[in-house]
Design a protein around this motif. Structure first.
Motif, PDB file in Angstrom:
ATOM      1  N   LEU A  29       7.954   2.259 -13.713  1.00 13.90           N
ATOM      2  CA  LEU A  29       8.255   1.438 -12.543  1.00 13.90           C
ATOM      3  C   LEU A  29       9.304   0.373 -12.868  1.00 13.90           C
ATOM      4  O   LEU A  29       9.438  -0.049 -14.008  1.00 13.90           O
ATOM      5  CB  LEU A  29       6.985   0.745 -12.047  1.00 13.90           C
ATOM      6  N   SER A  33       7.487  -4.269  -9.013  1.00 16.16           N
ATOM      7  CA  SER A  33       7.460  -3.319  -7.898  1.00 16.16           C
ATOM      8  C   SER A  33       6.214  -3.533  -7.057  1.00 16.16           C
ATOM      9  O   SER A  33       5.148  -3.852  -7.589  1.00 16.16           O
ATOM     10  CB  SER A  33       7.436  -1.876  -8.408  1.00 16.16           C
ATOM     11  N   VAL A  35       3.358  -1.770  -5.351  1.00 13.00           N
ATOM     12  CA  VAL A  35       2.733  -0.468  -5.552  1.00 13.00           C
ATOM     13  C   VAL A  35       1.540  -0.357  -4.609  1.00 13.00           C
ATOM     14  O   VAL A  35       0.687  -1.234  -4.583  1.00 13.00           O
ATOM     15  CB  VAL A  35       2.269  -0.282  -7.017  1.00 13.00           C
ATOM     16  N   ALA A  76       5.797   3.229  -4.495  1.00 12.44           N
ATOM     17  CA  ALA A  76       6.332   2.059  -5.189  1.00 12.44           C
ATOM     18  C   ALA A  76       7.691   1.717  -4.607  1.00 12.44           C
ATOM     19  O   ALA A  76       8.495   2.604  -4.311  1.00 12.44           O
ATOM     20  CB  ALA A  76       6.455   2.335  -6.681  1.00 12.44           C
TER      21      ALA A  76
END
Length: 95
Positions: A29, A33, A35, A76
């Motif tokens: 990721l 991020s 998520v 994400a």
């Protein structure tokens, strides 16, 4: 470490077998991020921010109960410097 793009996002263990009780890890990721973990109907079970290039999920819903068997989607996204990007990957849970 965090990734520069979402080109190599994956989750493990995958599939999540009935005897597994640990954390499910999402790697690759971008830093910080957003998520979300959702089922095929779009019900979101968990929302979190990645820590560096990684996020973890305990396999439970918002009530703390283990989720049922099925395919769960990891969504994400990142919105940095007035540009946005995102990725979707899947986790198979077998109970």
């Amino acid at each position: 470490p965090s990734a520069q793009t979402y080109s190599d996002v994956y989750a493990y263990p995958n599939p999540v077998r009935p005897e597994y009780t640990g954390m499910i890890t999402i790697r690759g990721l971008m830093d910080n991020s957003l998520v979300k973990i959702a089922d095929a109907a779009g019900n979101v079970f968990k929302s979190m921010r990645s820590n560096g290039g990684m996020a973890t999920w305990d396999g439970c819903n918002a009530s703390g109960e283990r989720v049922k068997s099925g395919v769960y989607y990891v969504l994400a996204s990142q919105n940095e410097n007035e540009s946005s990007s995102g990725v979707v990957t899947k986790i198979l849970v077998i109970r």
